[in-house]
Design a protein around this motif. Structure first.
Motif, PDB file in Angstrom:
ATOM      1  N   GLY A   1      70.624  67.312  21.635  1.00 57.60           N
ATOM      2  CA  GLY A   1      71.026  66.204  22.496  1.00 57.60           C
ATOM      3  C   GLY A   1      70.068  65.043  22.553  1.00 57.60           C
ATOM      4  O   GLY A   1      70.244  64.123  23.362  1.00 57.60           O
ATOM      5  N   GLN A   2      69.051  65.020  21.682  1.00 62.68           N
ATOM      6  CA  GLN A   2      68.090  63.918  21.695  1.00 62.68           C
ATOM      7  C   GLN A   2      68.639  62.732  20.906  1.00 62.68           C
ATOM      8  O   GLN A   2      69.077  62.874  19.757  1.00 62.68           O
ATOM      9  CB  GLN A   2      66.760  64.372  21.099  1.00 62.68           C
ATOM     10  N   ILE A   3      68.623  61.554  21.499  1.00 62.70           N
ATOM     11  CA  ILE A   3      69.184  60.354  20.870  1.00 62.70           C
ATOM     12  C   ILE A   3      68.267  59.889  19.751  1.00 62.70           C
ATOM     13  O   ILE A   3      67.051  59.745  19.935  1.00 62.70           O
ATOM     14  CB  ILE A   3      69.366  59.238  21.920  1.00 62.70           C
ATOM     15  N   THR A   4      68.853  59.635  18.571  1.00 63.83           N
ATOM     16  CA  THR A   4      68.069  59.191  17.415  1.00 63.83           C
ATOM     17  C   THR A   4      68.414  57.776  16.956  1.00 63.83           C
ATOM     18  O   THR A   4      67.630  57.158  16.226  1.00 63.83           O
ATOM     19  CB  THR A   4      68.268  60.167  16.240  1.00 63.83           C
ATOM     20  N   SER A   5      69.567  57.256  17.322  1.00 68.82           N
ATOM     21  CA  SER A   5      69.901  55.855  17.014  1.00 68.82           C
ATOM     22  C   SER A   5      70.804  55.312  18.100  1.00 68.82           C
ATOM     23  O   SER A   5      71.530  56.060  18.766  1.00 68.82           O
ATOM     24  CB  SER A   5      70.566  55.731  15.637  1.00 68.82           C
ATOM     25  N   TRP A   6      70.763  53.970  18.258  1.00 70.85           N
ATOM     26  CA  TRP A   6      71.438  53.323  19.395  1.00 70.85           C
ATOM     27  C   TRP A   6      71.739  51.889  18.984  1.00 70.85           C
ATOM     28  O   TRP A   6      70.823  51.099  18.770  1.00 70.85           O
ATOM     29  CB  TRP A   6      70.489  53.370  20.601  1.00 70.85           C
ATOM     30  N   ASN A   7      73.003  51.519  18.847  1.00 73.54           N
ATOM     31  CA  ASN A   7      73.324  50.178  18.360  1.00 73.54           C
ATOM     32  C   ASN A   7      73.485  49.179  19.502  1.00 73.54           C
ATOM     33  O   ASN A   7      73.396  49.514  20.681  1.00 73.54           O
ATOM     34  CB  ASN A   7      74.577  50.210  17.467  1.00 73.54           C
ATOM     35  N   ALA A   8      73.745  47.913  19.110  1.00 73.30           N
ATOM     36  CA  ALA A   8      73.885  46.847  20.107  1.00 73.30           C
ATOM     37  C   ALA A   8      75.088  47.085  21.010  1.00 73.30           C
ATOM     38  O   ALA A   8      75.074  46.710  22.189  1.00 73.30           O
ATOM     39  CB  ALA A   8      74.004  45.490  19.410  1.00 73.30           C
TER      40      ALA A   8
ATOM     41  N   SER B   1      77.052  45.276  14.448  1.00 77.84           N
ATOM     42  CA  SER B   1      77.892  44.255  15.085  1.00 77.84           C
ATOM     43  C   SER B   1      79.046  44.835  15.895  1.00 77.84           C
ATOM     44  O   SER B   1      79.776  44.084  16.546  1.00 77.84           O
ATOM     45  CB  SER B   1      78.457  43.319  14.021  1.00 77.84           C
ATOM     46  N   SER B   2      79.219  46.150  15.876  1.00 70.40           N
ATOM     47  CA  SER B   2      80.368  46.752  16.556  1.00 70.40           C
ATOM     48  C   SER B   2      80.286  46.578  18.066  1.00 70.40           C
ATOM     49  O   SER B   2      79.217  46.694  18.674  1.00 70.40           O
ATOM     50  CB  SER B   2      80.441  48.248  16.224  1.00 70.40           C
ATOM     51  N   ASP B   3      81.444  46.316  18.669  1.00 70.75           N
ATOM     52  CA  ASP B   3      81.514  46.284  20.136  1.00 70.75           C
ATOM     53  C   ASP B   3      81.487  47.694  20.716  1.00 70.75           C
ATOM     54  O   ASP B   3      81.208  47.869  21.898  1.00 70.75           O
ATOM     55  CB  ASP B   3      82.796  45.575  20.588  1.00 70.75           C
ATOM     56  N   ASP B   4      81.802  48.680  19.882  1.00 70.73           N
ATOM     57  CA  ASP B   4      81.751  50.072  20.333  1.00 70.73           C
ATOM     58  C   ASP B   4      80.307  50.563  20.328  1.00 70.73           C
ATOM     59  O   ASP B   4      79.471  50.082  19.552  1.00 70.73           O
ATOM     60  CB  ASP B   4      82.582  50.966  19.416  1.00 70.73           C
ATOM     61  N   ALA B   5      80.037  51.520  21.181  1.00 71.35           N
ATOM     62  CA  ALA B   5      78.727  52.175  21.170  1.00 71.35           C
ATOM     63  C   ALA B   5      78.727  53.210  20.059  1.00 71.35           C
ATOM     64  O   ALA B   5      79.589  54.089  20.018  1.00 71.35           O
ATOM     65  CB  ALA B   5      78.458  52.831  22.518  1.00 71.35           C
ATOM     66  N   ILE B   6      77.764  53.093  19.129  1.00 72.05           N
ATOM     67  CA  ILE B   6      77.621  54.061  18.048  1.00 72.05           C
ATOM     68  C   ILE B   6      76.234  54.678  18.182  1.00 72.05           C
ATOM     69  O   ILE B   6      75.217  53.992  18.060  1.00 72.05           O
ATOM     70  CB  ILE B   6      77.811  53.410  16.677  1.00 72.05           C
ATOM     71  N   ILE B   7      76.220  55.968  18.454  1.00 77.74           N
ATOM     72  CA  ILE B   7      74.985  56.669  18.806  1.00 77.74           C
ATOM     73  C   ILE B   7      74.878  57.918  17.940  1.00 77.74           C
ATOM     74  O   ILE B   7      75.877  58.602  17.700  1.00 77.74           O
ATOM     75  CB  ILE B   7      75.004  57.082  20.292  1.00 77.74           C
ATOM     76  N   SER B   8      73.672  58.229  17.474  1.00 80.55           N
ATOM     77  CA  SER B   8      73.448  59.514  16.812  1.00 80.55           C
ATOM     78  C   SER B   8      72.457  60.323  17.635  1.00 80.55           C
ATOM     79  O   SER B   8      71.635  59.766  18.369  1.00 80.55           O
ATOM     80  CB  SER B   8      72.934  59.322  15.380  1.00 80.55           C
ATOM     81  N   LYS B   9      72.560  61.633  17.503  1.00 81.12           N
ATOM     82  CA  LYS B   9      71.691  62.516  18.283  1.00 81.12           C
ATOM     83  C   LYS B   9      71.466  63.805  17.509  1.00 81.12           C
ATOM     84  O   LYS B   9      72.205  64.132  16.573  1.00 81.12           O
ATOM     85  CB  LYS B   9      72.339  62.826  19.632  1.00 81.12           C
ATOM     86  N   THR B  10      70.442  64.533  17.911  1.00 86.73           N
ATOM     87  CA  THR B  10      70.178  65.839  17.322  1.00 86.73           C
ATOM     88  C   THR B  10      71.052  66.877  18.007  1.00 86.73           C
ATOM     89  O   THR B  10      71.735  66.589  19.001  1.00 86.73           O
ATOM     90  CB  THR B  10      68.701  66.215  17.507  1.00 86.73           C
TER      91      THR B  10
END
Length: 594
Positions: A148-155, A136-145
Motif C-alpha cells: 500500500g505504499q504510494i510510488t507515483s502520483w500524477n498532477a 496531463s490526465s484529469d484522472d488521478a493515476i497512482i501506483s503503489k506497492t
C-alpha cells in the motif's frame, strides 16, 4: 576467411564490410533486409538508399559513421541514424563501424554492425506518450506497492486529492481512504495478489483538506519481467459532479412523484367533497369539472414558469376573467407578484370558488346585469411579507347572506388557514366583499431528507369492516395536513366513523400546540408541511406515547430519520386504506396502555 563470412551470414544482425576506400565487399541477408535492397558489390560506404540524422536532416553517404571511421582512422560508434528504403519506410538504427587492419597494422577496410532500434524507439515513443497522458490526465493515476505504499502520483491526483507528489509519495494509500472504508484496501490487495483486475466501482476518498469526494476507481496489477505481481496502478476519476447530477435527477423524480400523488389526492378529495355536497348528479358534474379545470389552469401557469411559481395577475385572469364579456365587468389592479407553486394552486382554487359564486349568484350573474367585480391587492412588508387581497362585488340586487355554510366557503377558509392566512367575508347591501390576508414565505427551502427514493411499503393489517366503526367511535384523531382539500376529505371520512377530529393543523406551530394541549389517541401527519420536515412533531408524539402514521406522496426513505419504520399512508388513498391505518394505530395504543 570463408568460415568467417559464413558466420557473418548466419548472424541475425545486419553486418557488412568494405575495403579501405569504403567500397562494400560483403553484406549478410540481415543487412539487405534492413536496407530494403541488395546493393551491387563495390557500392561505396553504405547499402541504403538514403540516410538521415535523428532530427530529420539528410545525411550524405560520405558523412556516414563508416565513412568518417575510414577517412579519419577512428571508430565512430553509438550515434543514431535513420535508413530510408525505396518504398518510403524508415528504420532507426545505431551503427558500430570498426577498422580492419592487416598484420602490419595497415588499414585494409572496415566492418559495420547495424542495430535496428525500431522496436526500442517504438517503446520509447509509447512510454513518452503514456507519460504525457499520465502527466496531463484529469484522472488521478497512482501506483503503489503491494503493502500500500504510494510510488507515483500524477498532477490529476494532486488536483483531486490536494497532495503534492513530495507530500504523498512514500506514504500509505490509506491516507486518502476514509476509516470506515479501509477494509476495501484489504480486499483490493487480496485480489491484486491473485492477479485480478478491479474494474470501475464507485467509492469515496478523503482529500488533504478533509473533504470527501466520490470517485470511480479502477485497479490493475503491476508485474515484473517474470510476471510476478509487485504492485498496482490505480486510476481514480472524480465523479462528484455525476453523483450530484444523479442525485438531482432522483430528487426531481421523487418531487414529481410527490406532486403527482398530491394532485391525485387533491382531485380525489374534490370528487368526494363535490359529490357529498351536490344536490343532483348534474350539480356534481358541474362543480367537479369546474374545480378540476381550475386546478389544470393553475398548473398550466406553473409549467410556463418551470414549476417555480405563478404571477398573481395571470392567476386572476385564468380563474376569474374567463371570457370577453367579463372584461367590461371586472377590474383588476395590484403590483407584480410571483406566488410559489403551492400557494398559487391553493389561491387558484379560492379564486375559482369566489368566481363561481359570483357567476351563479353575484356580480357576474345574469340576475345582476349592472354588477361589477373589483379585485385589488397590495403587499404589506411590515415585519413579514403579507398579501392583502380584496374581492369586492357591487350591483347585486336583493343580496342576502346564505343560511348554511357551503363547500366553497369552507375551502376558502381552509386553504388560507393552511398558509397561515385568513379570509373575512362580508355581505353588503349590493354585493359580497371578501378580504384575504395571506403571509408569503421567503423562497421555500425543501429539506433534502424529504426527497429520497421510494421504498417498498410494509404489509398493512386487514380491515375488519364490522368491528371498525365501534373501534373508532369517540377516538380523538389529530390531522396534520397542509393541502386543504385533502385535510377536509380525511376529516370527513374519519368524522363519518364517529371519530373526534383534532385540527386539522396545517403548520408545524399549530400542530405542536395541539400535541402539547389536546388529548389525542392517534395522529396522521403529512410528511412535508410546505417544504418543512416534521421530525419535531414525530418526536413530540413519541415522547407522549401517541401512535402516529405519515401521510405522504414520497417513499418511506423520505421520512425523518429515526421514524422510517412508522406506518405510512401513501397518497392518494382510499377510505378503507385510511381506516386500516387508523385502526392499526389504535391497536398500538391499546397494547401500550395494557
Amino acid at each position: 576467411m570463408i568460415a568467417a563470412f559464413d558466420l557473418l551470414e548466419a548472424l541475425p544482425v545486419a553486418v557488412y564490410t568494405t575495403d579501405a576506400e569504403g567500397c562494400i565487399t560483403f553484406y549478410n541477408e540481415a543487412a539487405a533486409e534492413l536496407w530494403g535492397q541488395r546493393p551491387e558489390r563495390g557500392t561505396k560506404w553504405c547499402g541504403s538508399w538514403r540516410l538521415y540524422w535523428p532530427d530529420g536532416r539528410p545525411m550524405p553517404h560520405d558523412e556516414c559513421p563508416i565513412a568518417t571511421t575510414l577517412t579519419e582512422g577512428r571508430p565512430v560508434q553509438g550515434i543514431e541514424a535513420i535508413i530510408e528504403r525505396r518504398d518510403g519506410s524508415r528504420v532507426p538504427f545505431i551503427p558500430y563501424p570498426t577498422l580492419l587492419r592487416d598484420e602490419s597494422g595497415r588499414v585494409t577496410g572496415a566492418i559495420n554492425l547495424l542495430v535496428n532500434i525500431a522496436d526500442r524507439k517504438h517503446a520509447e515513443i509509447q512510454s513518452a506518450r503514456l507519460a504525457a497522458i499520465v502527466a496531463s490526465s484529469d484522472d488521478a493515476i497512482i501506483s503503489k506497492t503491494l503493502n500500500g505504499q504510494i510510488t507515483s502520483w500524477n498532477a490529476g491526483a494532486t488536483r483531486i486529492f490536494g497532495y503534492e507528489p513530495d507530500e504523498i509519495i512514500g506514504q500509505s494509500i490509506t491516507r486518502i481512504i476514509p476509516p470506515e472504508l479501509r477494509q476495501e484496501e484489504e480486499v483490493i490487495l487480496a485480489k491484486l495478489q491473485r492477479g485480478e483486475r478491479i474494474d470501475h466501482y464507485d467509492t469515496t476518498r478523503v482529500t488533504k483538506d478533509g473533504r470527501r469526494v466520490n470517485i470511480s476507481l479502477t485497479v490493475s496489477p503491476l508485474r515484473d519481467e517474470t510476471g510476478k505481481v509487485i504492485g498496482a496502478s490505480k486510476v481514480a476519476r472524480d465523479v462528484t459532479e455525476r453523483k450530484q447530477t444523479e442525485e438531482l435527477q432522483r430528487l426531481l423524480l421523487d418531487e414529481l412523484n410527490h406532486r403527482v400523488k398530491n394532485t391525485l389526492a387533491t382531485i380525489q378529495a374534490i370528487a368526494s367533497q363535490s359529490l357529498r355536497r351536490a344536490a343532483s348528479p348534474g350539480d356534481f358534474l358541474e362543480s367537479f369539472n369546474g374545480r378540476v379545470q381550475a386546478l389544470a389552469r393553475a398548473h398550466n401557469l406553473l409549467v410556463q414558469r418551470k414549476m417555480k411559481g405563478a404571477e398573481l395577475t395571470d392567476l386572476v385572469r385564468e380563474q376569474v376573467v374567463l371570457g370577453a364579456a367579463d372584461c367590461a365587468r371586472v377590474s383588476v389592479s395590484g403590483p407584480f407578484l410571483i406566488l410559489d407553486a403551492r400557494v398559487a394552486v391553493q389561491l387558484a382554487l379560492v379564486l375559482h370558488e369566489l368566481g363561481t359564486n359570483a357567476r351563479k349568484y353575484g356580480a357576474l350573474s345574469a340576475s345582476a346585469p349592472a354588477g361589477q367585480l373589483s379585485i385589488s391587492w397590495k403587499m404589506q412588508t411590515d415585519g413579514e411579507r403579507e398579501l392583502l387581497l380584496e374581492w369586492s362585488e357591487s350591483g347585486v340586487p336583493n343580496l342576502s347572506a346564505p343560511t348554511s355554510r357551503g363547500f366553497g366557503a369552507t375551502l376558502i377558509e381552509r386553504s388560507l388557514e393552511a398558509n397561515g392566512g385568513e379570509a373575512a367575508i362580508r355581505y353588503g347591501a349590493d354585493g359580497v366583499v371578501c378580504q384575504i390576508r395571506l403571509p408569503l414565505p421567503e423562497e421555500s427551502k425543501q429539506s433534502a431528507a424529504l426527497h429520497a427514493a421510494p421504498a417498498t411499503r410494509k404489509n398493512e393489517p386487514r380491515l375488519d369492516r364490522e368491528a371498525l366503526p365501534a373501534a373508532l367511535r369517540g377516538r380523538r384523531i389529530l390531522i396534520v395536513e397542509d393541502e386543504p382539500l385533502v385535510a377536509m376529505e380525511i376529516e370527513s371520512l374519519l368524522a363519518s366513523t364517529g371519530c373526534e377530529i383534532i385540527g386539522p393543523a396545517a403548520t408545524i406551530q399549530t400542530a405542536k400546540r395541539f400535541i402539547a394541549d389536546a388529548t389525542i389517541d392517534a395522529a396522521l401527519i403529512d410528511a412535508n408541511l410546505a417544504g418543512h420536515p416534521v421530525h419535531e412533531l414525530a418526536a413530540a408524539l413519541t415522547q407522549k406515547n401517541i401512535p402516529f402514521a405519515f401521510a405522504t406522496g414520497y417513499g418511506r426513505e423520505a421520512l425523518p430519520l429515526g421514524f422510517r419504520d412508522a406506518p405510512v399512508l401513501t397518497k392518494p388513498f382510499s377510505r378503507s386504506q385510511l381506516l386500516v391505518v387508523i385502526e392499526a394505530l389504535l391497536k398500538e395504543l391499546a397494547a401500550h396502555v395494557a
